[in-house]
Design a protein around this motif. Structure first.
Motif, mmCIF file in Angstrom:
data_model
loop_
_atom_site.group_PDB
_atom_site.id
_atom_site.type_symbol
_atom_site.label_atom_id
_atom_site.label_comp_id
_atom_site.label_asym_id
_atom_site.label_seq_id
_atom_site.Cartn_x
_atom_site.Cartn_y
_atom_site.Cartn_z
ATOM 1 N N LEU B 97 -12.751 21.455 11.921
ATOM 2 C CA LEU B 97 -12.603 20.051 11.785
ATOM 3 C C LEU B 97 -11.165 19.604 12.216
ATOM 4 O O LEU B 97 -10.341 20.181 11.742
ATOM 5 N N THR B 98 -11.053 18.506 13.095
ATOM 6 C CA THR B 98 -9.548 18.151 13.215
ATOM 7 C C THR B 98 -8.878 17.560 12.285
ATOM 8 O O THR B 98 -9.466 16.498 11.882
ATOM 9 N N PRO B 99 -7.836 17.923 11.825
ATOM 10 C CA PRO B 99 -7.226 17.611 10.601
ATOM 11 C C PRO B 99 -6.749 16.193 10.718
ATOM 12 O O PRO B 99 -6.480 15.614 9.660
ATOM 13 N N THR B 100 -6.562 15.531 11.998
ATOM 14 C CA THR B 100 -5.930 14.214 12.276
ATOM 15 C C THR B 100 -6.867 13.173 12.463
ATOM 16 O O THR B 100 -6.507 12.262 12.522
ATOM 17 N N LYS B 101 -8.168 13.612 12.457
ATOM 18 C CA LYS B 101 -9.119 12.478 12.391
ATOM 19 C C LYS B 101 -10.214 12.466 11.159
ATOM 20 O O LYS B 101 -10.386 13.184 10.519
ATOM 21 N N TYR C 215 -10.955 23.832 15.763
ATOM 22 C CA TYR C 215 -11.391 22.594 15.906
ATOM 23 C C TYR C 215 -11.389 21.865 17.454
ATOM 24 O O TYR C 215 -12.234 21.068 17.791
ATOM 25 N N LEU C 310 1.657 11.436 12.211
ATOM 26 C CA LEU C 310 0.997 12.271 12.735
ATOM 27 C C LEU C 310 -0.162 13.166 12.157
ATOM 28 O O LEU C 310 -1.102 13.507 12.547
ATOM 29 N N PRO C 312 -2.268 13.715 8.478
ATOM 30 C CA PRO C 312 -2.572 13.133 7.311
ATOM 31 C C PRO C 312 -2.582 14.205 6.341
ATOM 32 O O PRO C 312 -2.292 13.791 4.986
ATOM 33 N N ARG C 313 -2.331 15.206 6.582
ATOM 34 C CA ARG C 313 -2.430 16.220 5.735
ATOM 35 C C ARG C 313 -1.019 16.321 4.734
ATOM 36 O O ARG C 313 -0.969 16.637 3.673
#
Lengths: 517, 324, 318
Positions: B97-101, C215, C310, C312-313
């Protein structure tokens, strides 16, 4: 059109006797009235009375600030804010007749009071004038009338008037403007200060209050280029019209043979010296100094470092000096065999090692390896040690004077009295004797006697090999072909811009003073 | 007519075939399991079907989907099928899964691509899909980022993402391998239920026969990039004919219990899977196979029929398993 | 969560401030142990021990060193950069003028770097293994190998002396905005070309990593084409290492500006610094050092904040 121009030229020619300048700007309305001059070293400030930087004097002296007497490009005295002077028979009292109707650029009038203020300011050590020592013999300055100033000295000084004309001690200031002298220069000269972008440019404009013929150039911009290649391209592409002096004379090849440019090689007061610390090691020995002086092929150094522009000298003298003695320069001609013999006689058949401290100037860095090779040829090893300018002043020139050899252009005019200064960094053993000779010469009442006295000093320091004088470099000015009125050489600290123009012709009297047509 | 028909599909890296001559069919609504140890070419087969092989890999042969040839189809054409008619579920929910979305956006994106649905509508649909994959508070989870979810939750998001486009075929590549054992069962049950509800065909890749046997109708065994046996789940489990299938069966956790209850403990498969390109010629299993003979130097032809095997020495059709 | 981010900003500011104080001490001590006094440089070859001593008192350089430090810092805190020993000019005004050259120069160079680096990096990654990718790779190698001095001289000769497209040197001042921009183009190119080549390599590597990521494959499985998937899902993550490099590169651009301003005769901070060091104009050097340190620290803080935006983690982490 032709006819009217002719009329103007005739009319102006009549006015020549007064101010000696052809108003070329008037002759042709379409000629450009703006000039950009390129230079390599940006002035660190605007105030010539608080900083010895030659770059400040170059722009502001004579152009913004004026003296009672000034030097023309040939190094001769020309009355400026004074119209004449008389000297008392005992050589102690100068009485100056002052020009009337002169205004400072802020509108204040120039009177004898300004002379009193300015010379007293220069003579007071607390004001930190860089050339204060040259006016330390002023006993009093008075103003008997608005147009008369009287200067009394403690002892006769034949160099007094020259020093007042040559150095920034002599600038005449407005007391009302002195508090802002660092940011807003105010003088009586043909130009006024407009603006400065630090390390980049200085803009001057023709002064509306100037007492003489208004300069043809209404705006002159000095632009500074730390990188000489960039400056050369700026001249080639027409962004600038003049380069005051090519610091690396070999760059002249970029302009030589190109009819769009004029190259002016003129004399300077500079003496490029391989300076000797007379008090250190083998260099204490006269025979060693003689030997090493014979080992130097100075014409070859001039050819490589100075591109041949200059004069080989063998004492502290330049062709502009009144006491210039050309015959001295033929002594110590290159002779390595003699050098080896002298070293052997001095007890150094196998040579020794010397350290050469090299400041970051192109003539020094270019000459150092040549010196190294020439000395190596007679068995003396040279270690080259580069040194920054501040460190050079701290460690070589002042303080411990911990050096053996260095290379420096001694730029000051008529600085031969330095050989009579026992604390000076040459550590010359004959300093006391020279000091007496110079004092005697300065107090001579006739010019002939003064010159004779100085000639003796020139010969003595040559005989003692107090220094390894290499050559007197020329100033190499490069300009667009149409620029006239350029000074013919660098015998003044100032780069005199008063007569610069981009059309017309110069009067014969100005040409005789050393301005170029 | 088969929904998906693979004929002589091969995947090559340069001159080296990593998957050779794979052929099998999947019918509409049918659930087919592909089993084999890792390195047997299962995942590459699935990726080749979807046209998602890496740049350096080339496929040849034929993949017919609903009568269309997919091998050699343009990226533009394939991208229209992907997500809409063919969906994929990947093995590693951590990285898939895309981490930024935000999760909801990622689920909704399928609808935005294929249905021209707006941002808001796609969000409503995403929340609904999250509910279908059993999130208790789908509104809240839709706004979360993948790293805020557990592995099982992420895999449920992957499933939601796969069913979003209401596909005809889902390719699930070891969807439970990376998860805790306790979560594995729930995910499988969920997948099983949803596929039934959607009446969608499924290709389920697993290295564990137990996983496949609980969901699938049919099994394809792969080894060394080749299909070595196919048949119904019952056929394969009760009567494995290829020694490799039998060995896999023996090591399979759930079924091993069965075996043990019959008082027989089978050893794990001797030797290890060679790395790609280092399988022996002929039957790729021959140097791990106790029944191998010189005949095995040549790859055996697949027999025809519903339960097919490619082996020179297949186990007896009637015998239960090898040891008997 | 928002409290966490506020706390992060406060902490960052604390770090910036304490770094500034530490830097100011370092700069001050370093410059004061540097041999060569301003008084000696002012007097040049007219220096005598007496005149140097008198001028040292006049300049206030005879005060104890801690006193000089506190005077200087006190001025800075009040926004007063002081007055130059050498020129007597207000340093704040001079730095302001110089920043109006160096700031736009660095920004323009960065922009040129991005304009060169982003397409080059993307092409290099997307066309890896094909001839276009190899050409791009070769170009960026050449770009990195060229020092900005050489790039500057080549550009000057080509575009200025031969073609007269741009001025070879100088800066007219912002009252002539078009002329000023033209004057900055060549120097910014000289700086930006190298910058762009370095960026291209980092972008290529970052994008290639994204192209291999799981991803991105997921995104493609949803029906996005490769380039679409990269644009929507990959670039933001790929931007993280690129932003890091960009932040570091701004510092090296400021250093590069010293060289380029020298070649193109621009009245910027680099030029000012060089001359101030040569003249031992200590306060000017100190002030410029502080301005540059502040700029670099602020940029680093912005880079850190941009990571959080940029990726969120990284949010909520401190």
């Amino acid at each position: 059109m032709l006819k009217s121009r002719k009329t103007v030229i005739v009319a102006v020619a009549l006015a020549l006797t007064t101010f000696g300048f052809v108003g070329s700007g008037l002759a042709s309305a379409s000629a450009p009235t703006t000039l950009v001059i390129g230079s390599q070293v940006a002035p660190p400030g605007l105030d010539p009375t608080s900083n010895a930087s030659a770059a400040i004097d170059e722009v502001f002296d004579y152009n913004v600030y004026q003296h009672l007497y000034q030097l023309n490009p040939k190094g001769q005295l020309v009355p400026t804010l004074a119209t004449s002077y008389t000297l008392s028979p005992n050589g102690l009292t100068y009485t100056f007749k002052l020009r009337s109707g002169v205004q400072f650029s802020n509108g204040d009038a120039f009177t004898a009071k300004n002379v009193v203020f300015s010379l007293n300011r220069a003579a007071d050590p607390a004001n930190g004038y860089p050339y204060q020592s040259l006016v330390s013999d002023v006993a009093s300055v008075t103003a008997p009338s608005d147009t008369t100033a009287v200067v009394t000295l403690t002892h006769a000084d034949s160099q007094f008037l020259y020093n007042l004309a040559a150095y920034s001690n002599g600038v005449i200031l407005d007391p009302n403007a002195v508090s802002t002298i660092a940011t807003q220069p105010v003088g009586t000269g043909p130009f006024t200060f407009v603006s400065m972008v630090p390390n980049y440019d200085i803009v001057l404009a023709g002064s509306p209050t100037f007492w003489g013929t208004p300069p043809a150039m209404r705006q002159i911009i000095w632009q500074y280029f730390a990188n000489p290649t960039t400056m050369d391209s700026a001249l080639q592409s027409g962004q600038i019209q003049v380069i005051d002096n090519l610091n690396s004379p070999s760059n002249v090849s970029a302009f030589k043979g190109n009819s769009a440019f004029q190259i002016i090689a003129g004399p300077t007061n500079g003496k490029i010296d391989l300076t000797v610390n007379n008090s250190k090691g083998p260099l204490k020995s006269l025979k060693v100094r003689q030997a090493l002086y014979y080992a130097l092929n100075r014409p070859a150094i001039l050819k490589t470092v100075g591109a041949g522009y200059g004069t080989v000298i063998s004492s502290d003298q330049v062709p502009g000096d009144p006491w210039y003695t050309p015959s001295v320069n033929s002594t110590y001609a290159y002779n390595p065999t003699k050098a080896k013999a002298l070293l052997k006689a001095a007890g150094y058949p196998h040579g020794f090692t010397l350290t050469l401290s090299v400041p970051p100037y192109s003539y020094a860095t270019e000459a150092a390896p040549l010196v190294q090779a020439m000395f190596a040829a007679v068995g003396v090893k040279v270690i080259i040690k580069p040194i920054s300018w501040p460190l050079w002043i701290s460690n070589v020139f002042l303080g411990s004077q911990n050096y053996q050899l260095t290379i420096i252009d001694q730029v000051e005019a008529r600085d031969i009295p330095e050989y009579g200064d026992c604390s000076y960094y040459f550590n010359y053993a004959g300093c006391k004797a020279v000091n007496q000779m110079i004092n005697a010469a300065n107090q001579a009442t006739s010019d002939a006697a003064m010159v004779t006295g100085y000639k003796a000093v020139v010969k003595k320091i040559n005989a003692d090999v107090a220094n390894f004088w290499l050559y007197n470099p020329d100033q190499l000015t490069v300009a667009a072909k149409d620029v006239i009125g350029l000074p013919s050489g660098g015998l003044t600290e100032s780069f005199n811009m008063q007569y610069l123009a981009r059309s017309g012709t110069l009067s014969p009297s100005l040409i005789a003073q050393g301005f170029l047509n | 007519m088969a929904l998906l028909k693979l004929q002589s599909l091969s995947v090559a890296h340069g001159d080296l075939d990593l998957v050779s001559d794979v052929s099998f069919d999947v019918h509409a609504g049918e659930r087919v399991g592909i089993i084999g140890e890792s390195g047997s070419g299962k995942s590459l087969t699935a990726l080749a079907i979807a046209g998602l092989l890496g740049e350096e890999l080339r496929s040849r042969g034929s993949v017919h989907f609903d009568g269309e040839e997919l091998i050699g189809a343009s990226e533009r054409h394939l991208s229209r099928l992907r997500g809409d008619r063919i969906a994929m579920i990947f093995q590693e929910p951590m990285t898939a899964l895309t981490p930024t979305k935000r999760v909801g956006v990622q689920i909704g994106e399928t609808l935005r691509i294929h249905r021209g649905v707006g941002r808001r509508a796609s969000q409503i649909a995403a929340v609904e899909l999250l509910g279908r994959v059993e999130f208790s508070d789908p509104q809240r989870y839709a706004r979360m980022y993948p790293h805020e979810l557990s592995g099982g939750q992420r895999q449920r998001v992957m499933i939601a993402l796969a069913i979003a486009g209401d596909p005809d075929l889902i390719l699930a590549d070891e969807p439970t391998t990376a998860l805790d054992v306790t979560v594995q069962r729930k995910i499988l049950e969920l997948l099983d239920r949803l596929v039934r509800e959607e009446n969608c065909a499924l290709v389920l890749i697993a290295h564990d026969l137990a996983v496949v046997s609980t969901i699938c109708d049919r099994v394809v065994t792969m080894y060394g990039g080749r299909v070595v046996e196919t048949g119904s789940v019952a056929d394969i489990i009760d009567h494995p004919r290829h020694p490799y299938t039998a060995a896999l069966l023996a090591t399979s956790s759930a079924i091993a219990v069965d075996v043990e209850s019959r008082g027989t403990v089978l050893p794990s498969i001797p030797g290890s899977v060679p790395s790609a390109g280092h399988f022996p010629g002929g039957c790729p299993f021959r140097d791990r196979c106790s029944s191998a003979t010189s005949a095995c130097l040549e790859f055996p032809l697949m027999e025809s029929g519903s339960h097919r095997v490619a082996c020179w020495h297949p186990l007896d059709e009637n015998s239960e398993r090898g040891s008997r | 969560m928002s409290k966490g981010r506020g706390w992060f900003v406060v902490r960052r500011l604390g770090v910036v401030l304490s770094s500034l104080v530490a830097a100011s001490m370092l700069v001050f001590v370093f410059l004061n142990v540097l041999p060569g006094s301003p008084a000696e440089v002012i007097l040049g070859t007219q220096s005598t021990p007496a005149s140097v001593a008198a001028l040292t008192i006049q300049l206030g350089l005879n005060k104890p060193i801690w006193r000089q430090y506190l005077d200087w810092m006190g001025g800075l805190v009040n926004g007063n950069f002081g007055v130059s020993y050498i020129s007597g000019q207000s340093i704040g005004h001079e730095i302001h003028q110089a920043l109006l050259v160096t700031g736009p120069l660095v920004l323009l160079a960065m922009l040129i770097g991005l304009v060169i680096g982003v397409p080059l990096g993307l092409t290099g990654a997307l066309y890896k293994g094909r001839w276009l990718g190899s050409v791009v790779g070769g170009l960026s190698q050449i770009g990195i190998a060229i020092p900005s001095v050489v790039a500057g001289i080549l550009l000057t000769v080509g575009l200025s002396i031969k073609l007269h497209l741009f001025p070879s040197s100088g800066f007219p001042g912002w009252q002539d905005p078009w002329g000023s921009l033209r004057a900055l183009v060549l120097p910014a190119f000289a700086l930006g070309v190298v910058e762009g080549a370095i960026l291209a390599r980092y972008i290529r590597a970052a994008v290639m990593e994204q192209l291999r990521s799981d991803y991105l494959r997921t995104a493609r499985s949803k029906g996005l084409r490769r380039s679409q998937a990269l644009r929507r899902h990959g670039l933001r993550v790929a931007a993280i290492p690129v932003v890091t490099v960009l932040g570091l590169e701004i510092a090296s651009l400021i250093v590069g500006a010293i060289v380029v301003e020298n070649i193109f005769a621009l009245p910027g901070v680099g030029m000012m610094l060089l001359n101030a060091v040569n003249n031992r104009d200590l306060i000017v050097v100190q002030d410029i050092a502080m301005v540059v340190v502040t700029a670099v620290l602020l940029i680093n803080t912005l880079v850190d904040l941009s990571y959080q935006w940029l990726d969120p983690r990284l949010r909520g982490r401190r």
